[in-house]
Design an enzyme around this catalytic site. Structure first.
Site, short mmCIF file in Angstrom:
data_model
loop_
_atom_site.label_atom_id
_atom_site.label_comp_id
_atom_site.label_asym_id
_atom_site.label_seq_id
_atom_site.Cartn_x
_atom_site.Cartn_y
_atom_site.Cartn_z
CB SER A 150 -0.89 0.01 1.24
OG SER A 150 -0.09 0.29 2.37
CE LYS A 151 -2.11 6.50 -2.79
NZ LYS A 151 -3.29 7.32 -2.66
NE ARG A 152 0.33 0.96 6.54
CZ ARG A 152 1.03 -0.02 7.08
NH1 ARG A 152 2.06 0.26 7.84
NH2 ARG A 152 0.70 -1.27 6.88
CG HIS A 153 4.18 -0.95 2.99
ND1 HIS A 153 2.89 -1.33 2.78
CD2 HIS A 153 4.49 -1.28 4.26
CE1 HIS A 153 2.42 -1.88 3.88
NE2 HIS A 153 3.37 -1.86 4.80
N GLY A 154 5.66 3.08 0.81
CA GLY A 154 6.42 3.72 -0.26
C GLY A 154 5.48 4.00 -1.40
#
Ligand code: GLU
Length: 478
Positions: free
Chosen positions: A250-254
């Protein structure tokens, strides 16, 4: 019906993104595998825009897809073909299917279908459409007035659908698991599974490779091929890309949008190389060229297990590509990033020479821009740093260098000799001379090799900066 599949006998792959947002990393990876497979076999790689979701598809997203593919240099041989331009074709195929009952009108309302599902779930059955509007089940029954029907495909009741997945190996699904799929809305706009079959067949796609999340669609699509008497392509389902902690990416991981990597200072060839390794391998090779990928790419080495996204590895790879990138190109890529910081390139030395000096220590173009900015802005002096490095000893070192510098040829080795002479005259260690000079010229105790930095600043700027720093340290009475 005019249709022929795979008659060309050549490898034809496609990427079929929906223009409803950005181009995700996963789609880019699929595109890259399809591209590499086609190139390896001397075949064709095709771009199809799946834009039949009129509410969510935007022209801007189409542009993002095109930009992302161009940025990664995934050149297409045909397309973009847009599904929205092929509506008459889907209708033609659907009409032929309606004639002999391979497809039929379904008038069930949403409430009716909800009730059916509730009953089935309460009985402990898997919810599925029960075929109530199949031609054989409605003999003599009139369609309800004023209801626009959807179109369903009459899925076979018995038998299995089997295929030898190019990645996963043999897969077989019983038709009892499937039901009569809606293949077009009441306005004749096809659903994904129907449009994709008509398109892949018409475009003579030989190998359909796509993300694993589509694996449940494949038996449905194969049934459609059979009903249409068309030869299905080969199918291969690529492993998921997971976050480092094993969760869904997800966006959270880059960043997950391809163009975000451009913004974040990655070189396209680095992301390209990285994506190639997300689910495919060639021995222990981590860094390879496009040409090598084309030469080596095969489906045998596509992993069945999910791939794991690893930003550190991507950063490492990007650093390697920056090191070997042409200085002029780097300067061109870094220039707008420096200007975006409100700095003027005309205020400093040649950016080409600056990036040449700094590129070995930068993992991204943004890091490179940060360190290059040093040459285009006035030093910002931190009182603590001044006090630590431009104390009495630091100042006398700077003064001594200033005196000798006036007569020094402005060239790296001569500047280095001048600095070494001060080291020996003052009986100091190299850092005791180099660090005060760094601070005086740039405000920072850490810079690349001081002789190289001074050479780049040039004599005039260096002397002016030394004067300003000394005055500043004097006035602060350090
Ligand atoms: N539009 C579909 C997607 O973006 C394409 C799937 C396929 O390749 O069949 O997931």
């Amino acid at each position: 019906m005019n249709q022929s599949s795979n008659e060309l006998g050549e490898v034809r792959t496609r990427i079929a993104p929906s223009p409803t947002g950005m181009l995700h990393l996963g789609t880019a990876r699929t595109a890259l595998f399809c591209w590499a497979f086609a190139r390896h076999h001397g075949g064709k790689f095709i771009l199809r825009i799946e834009d039949t979701d009129f509410e969510r598809s935007t022209e801007q997203s189409v542009q993002v897809i095109l930009d992302s593919m161009r940025w990664l240099d995934l050149d297409v041989d045909e397309g973009p073909v847009r599904q929205s331009e092929r509506l008459p074709r889907y209708r033609e195929v659907l009409e032929a299917m309606l004639v002999d009952g391979r497809a039929y009108h379904c008038y069930s309302s949403k409430e009716e279908l909800d009730a059916l599902r509730d009953t089935q779930t309460a009985r402990g059955d898997k919810p599925r459409y029960d075929g109530r509007w199949r031609p054989e089940n409605i003999r003599g029954q009139m369609p309800p007035a004023g209801v626009a029907p959807v179109f369903r495909f009459r899925n076979p009741d018995d038998g299995d659908v089997a295929w030898n997945d190019l990645v996963k190996g043999p897969i077989s699904i019983s038709n009892r698991e499937l039901d009569d799929l809606v293949i077009a809305r009441s306005d004749w706009v096809p659903t994904y599974n129907f449009a994709v079959v008509v398109d892949d067949a018409d475009m003579q796609i030989s190998h359909v490779m796509r993300g694993e999340e589509h694996i449940n669609n494949t038996p449905r699509q194969i049934n459609l091929y059979r009903a249409l008497d068309w030869k299905p392509p080969h199918f291969g389902h690529l492993p998921l890309i997971l976050a480092p902690d094993g969760s869904k990416l997800s966006k959270r991981h880059g960043a997950v949008s391809v163009m975000q990597y451009d913004t974040d200072g990655f070189l396209p060839e680095a992301l390209f190389n990285y994506l190639a390794r997300l689910g495919w391998s060639h021995g222990d090779d981590e860094k390879f060229t496009r040409e090598q990928l084309v030469e080596w790419f095969d489906l045998r080495h596509v992993n069945r297990a999910p791939a794991q996204y690893n930003l550190d590895k991507l950063l490492w790879l990007n650093g390697e590509y920056i090191k070997e990138a042409d200085d002029q190109r780097l300067a061109r890529l870094v220039a707008p990033r420096i200007e975006a910081r409100g700095l003027q390139l005309a205020a400093g030395p040649s950016l080409i020479r600056v990036v040449a000096l700094l590129k070995d220590r930068s993992r991204t173009l943004n890091e490179l821009s940060d360190s290059a900015s040093l040459f285009y802005r006035d030093p910002v002096f931190d009182t603590k740093i001044l006090a630590e490095h431009l104390n009495a000893q630091g100042r006398s070192v700077v003064q001594a260098f200033r005196e000798s510098a006036k007569a020094t040829t402005w060239e790296r080795s001569a500047l280095n000799a001048a600095i070494k002479k001060i080291v020996s005259d003052f009986k100091l260690k190299m850092p005791q001379v180099a660090v005060p000079l760094r601070v005086a010229v740039t405000g920072q105790p850490q810079t690349p090799s001081i002789d190289a930095v001074l050479e780049l600043f040039g004599k005039e700027t260096t002397l002016a900066r030394l004067d300003a720093a000394l005055a500043r340290a004097d006035s602060a009475q350090l």
